[in-house]
Each structure stands twice: as C-alpha cells, then as structure tokens.
Motif scaffolding. Structure first.
Motif, PDB file in Angstrom:
ATOM      1  N   PRO A   1       0.813  -1.230   0.000  1.00 55.24           N
ATOM      2  CA  PRO A   1       0.000   0.000   0.000  1.00 55.24           C
ATOM      3  C   PRO A   1       0.841   1.273   0.000  1.00 55.24           C
ATOM      4  N   GLU A   2       1.917   1.275   0.766  1.00 56.57           N
ATOM      5  CA  GLU A   2       2.794   2.450   0.788  1.00 56.57           C
ATOM      6  C   GLU A   2       3.525   2.596  -0.540  1.00 56.57           C
ATOM      7  N   ALA A   3       3.951   1.481  -1.119  1.00 53.47           N
ATOM      8  CA  ALA A   3       4.637   1.532  -2.411  1.00 53.47           C
ATOM      9  C   ALA A   3       3.730   2.132  -3.477  1.00 53.47           C
ATOM     10  N   LEU A   4       2.472   1.751  -3.475  1.00 56.56           N
ATOM     11  CA  LEU A   4       1.545   2.240  -4.492  1.00 56.56           C
ATOM     12  C   LEU A   4       1.261   3.729  -4.344  1.00 56.56           C
ATOM     13  N   ARG A   5       1.387   4.247  -3.152  1.00 55.56           N
ATOM     14  CA  ARG A   5       1.179   5.688  -2.984  1.00 55.56           C
ATOM     15  C   ARG A   5       2.251   6.496  -3.708  1.00 55.56           C
ATOM     16  N   SER A   6       3.439   5.916  -3.842  1.00 57.12           N
ATOM     17  CA  SER A   6       4.545   6.635  -4.479  1.00 57.12           C
ATOM     18  C   SER A   6       4.885   6.116  -5.864  1.00 57.12           C
ATOM     19  N   ALA A   7       4.474   4.902  -6.205  1.00 58.40           N
ATOM     20  CA  ALA A   7       5.014   4.269  -7.413  1.00 58.40           C
ATOM     21  C   ALA A   7       3.965   3.479  -8.187  1.00 58.40           C
ATOM     22  N   SER A   8       2.731   3.932  -8.198  1.00 56.32           N
ATOM     23  CA  SER A   8       1.686   3.159  -8.866  1.00 56.32           C
ATOM     24  C   SER A   8       1.832   3.156 -10.383  1.00 56.32           C
ATOM     25  N   ARG A   9       2.672   4.052 -10.921  1.00 56.52           N
ATOM     26  CA  ARG A   9       2.893   4.096 -12.374  1.00 56.52           C
ATOM     27  C   ARG A   9       4.106   3.265 -12.800  1.00 56.52           C
ATOM     28  N   ARG A  10       4.596   2.418 -11.946  1.00 52.23           N
ATOM     29  CA  ARG A  10       5.712   1.542 -12.299  1.00 52.23           C
ATOM     30  C   ARG A  10       5.187   0.113 -12.418  1.00 52.23           C
TER      31      ARG A  10
END
Length: 278
Positions: free
Chosen positions: A96-105
């Motif tokens: 969830p934290e990763a997706l807040r910063s990197a959902s376009r990867r």
C-alpha cells in the motif's frame, strides 16, 4: 565464460560490493550509497541483502518510486531464492505504501502478483489494489492491473466466467481506443491511457493493436518507464520464436522449450530500475 574469466569477474564483484558497502557505512544517511549497493546486490541476485539496502534507502527517501520498484523486486527474489514466505508477506505488507509513491511503475505489480500467487493470497492483493483505486480512480495503470488480477482469479475457477470477463475488458478497451484514436499527437493522450491500451490488448492476445498503442506510448511525453516492460517482452518473445524456428529448421530439430512469459521477479534484471518518473 572460462574459469579464469569467472574468477576475475568474482574478484571485481567482491571489490565493488566492498566499495559500496564502505560508502554506505561511512555515510549511513546518504540514500544514494544505499541505492547503489542495493542495485549491485540485486544484479548479482543477492536479494536478501538488496532488500535490506532498499529498505534503508526508502527510510531516507520514502517517495523514491524507483527504489520502491527495486525493493519489491528484491523481496520477491528473496522469497524465491531463500524459499522463505516471510519476504512475500513483507512485500504485501508494504505494497500500500509503495503504491502511494510508485503506482505508475508496472514492474511493482508483477512482483506483487507473483508474491500473492505464491502465498495463495490473490484476494488479499486484490483488496489492496481496490483500496488504492478508491483513493485514485483515474489511475489507468492501476486499472489495468486490477483487470489482469481479475482474469487470473477467474482463470483459477475455470468455466465460462473467464471468457465473459475477457469480453467485458475487451469491450472497455475498444471503447477507450475509439475515444483516443482520433488524436493525431500522442501528447494529447495521457501516457497511462496508452499504457492501459497497449498492455490490455497484449494480455488479450490482440498483438497488432497492442503494438500500435505501444508505439504511440513510446512516442508520448511523460511515459516514464511505462513502455519498458512491454517492449522488453515483445522483443524477448520474438527472439524466442526465432530460436524455435531455427531449431525446427535444423535436421532433427524440435521446439527449444521455455517459450512462455515468466512473470516472476527474476524475469528481468534490475539494471532497468533506474528510470525515474517524468
């Protein structure tokens, strides 16, 4: 590689690892030194060490999207090579934290879905994506990977639902494509929409449409790393098909095997991680 060359390569690797390790020990609050060590450790498939270094880098730079990509890649790799499910559990925990910063990867989703499959936790993974989608409903990259997960789930069930879902996704893609086909310049279409079209047609097996939208994505400003994985796979599959054709043409030749797309974390080397979002 000869034995002598392998020894030289091993010595160079050990020296490089020692140099980067010394740098991060000397400057423990320097995110870049941890990033360099993590990238090198991932390259040589020391995934547990890499995960630890990525984690420290993210403590210092929590919004670094490339570092999140590398961290989840390393956790997935460690889960495979260490045969320890705790790495996969950790991956889903931090997702969830990763997706807040990197959902376009896109590679983040490959790592996460692979870990979820290994844990038998695809439903839990889907819950994470759904929660993120509620917070950011216009994220087209996320929307594609929700559709991809839904296909994986119904494929496990079997029956007619799988084709019905694919037909529904195909109809949505066709409608989206028709809305944006008239744009003559790719700057007029958001890169994530082009990605959704290219990736969506790819998983549906409509290769011509996938290639058309991928070419447009590659020409689009602000694409970041969105086109990289798609182009990689198209080139890899084309190369595999050429090898197979050569084997079939040879006397006594047969299929060379191994043609399927492998979506585990180890399918691509981490030297691709450095691309920052534009």
């Amino acid at each position: 590689m000869s034995d002598a060359a392998a020894v030289v390569e091993a010595i160079r690797f050990e020296r490089a690892m020692a140099r980067y390790d010394s740098a991060r020990t000397a400057s423990p609050d320097d995110a870049e030194s941890h990033l360099q060590y993590a990238t090198l450790a991932s390259y040589f498939m020391l995934f547990a060490e890499a995960a630890s270094a990525w984690e420290r880098a993210l403590e210092l730079e929590p919004e670094d999207s490339a570092a999140w990509d590398g961290y989840l890649f390393a956790l997935r790799g460690a889960g495979i090579f260490e045969t320890d499910r705790r790495y996969s559990e950790k991956l889903l925990q931090v997702l969830p934290e990763a997706l807040r910063s990197a959902s376009r990867r896109p590679d983040i989703y490959d790592s996460a879905q692979g870990a979820a499959e290994a844990l038998g936790s695809l439903e839990a993974y889907g819950g994470i994506l759904t929660e993120r989608h509620a917070a950011n409903p216009d994220d087209e990259v996320l929307r594609h990977h929700i559709g991809r997960l839904r296909i994986a789930l119904v494929d496990l069930e079997g029956g007619d639902r799988s084709q019905a879902l694919k037909d529904s996704i195909e109809a949505a893609l066709d409608e989206l494509a028709s809305r944006h086909a008239q744009h003559q310049r790719d700057a007029e279409v958001e890169a994530s929409i082009l990605y959704r079209l290219a990736a969506g047609y790819d998983i549906l097996g409509r290769a011509a449409e996938a290639e058309l939208w991928l070419e447009r994505l590659e020409s689009a400003p602000g694409r970041g790393v969105l086109a990289d994985g798609l182009r990689y796979w198209r080139l890899a599959i084309e190369f595999q098909n050429q090898l197979r054709s050569s084997d079939d043409a040879a006397p006594g030749g047969g299929a060379s095997g191994g043609g399927a797309r492998d979506e585990d974390a180890q399918s691509r080397r981490p030297w691709r991680l450095g691309g920052a979002e534009e």
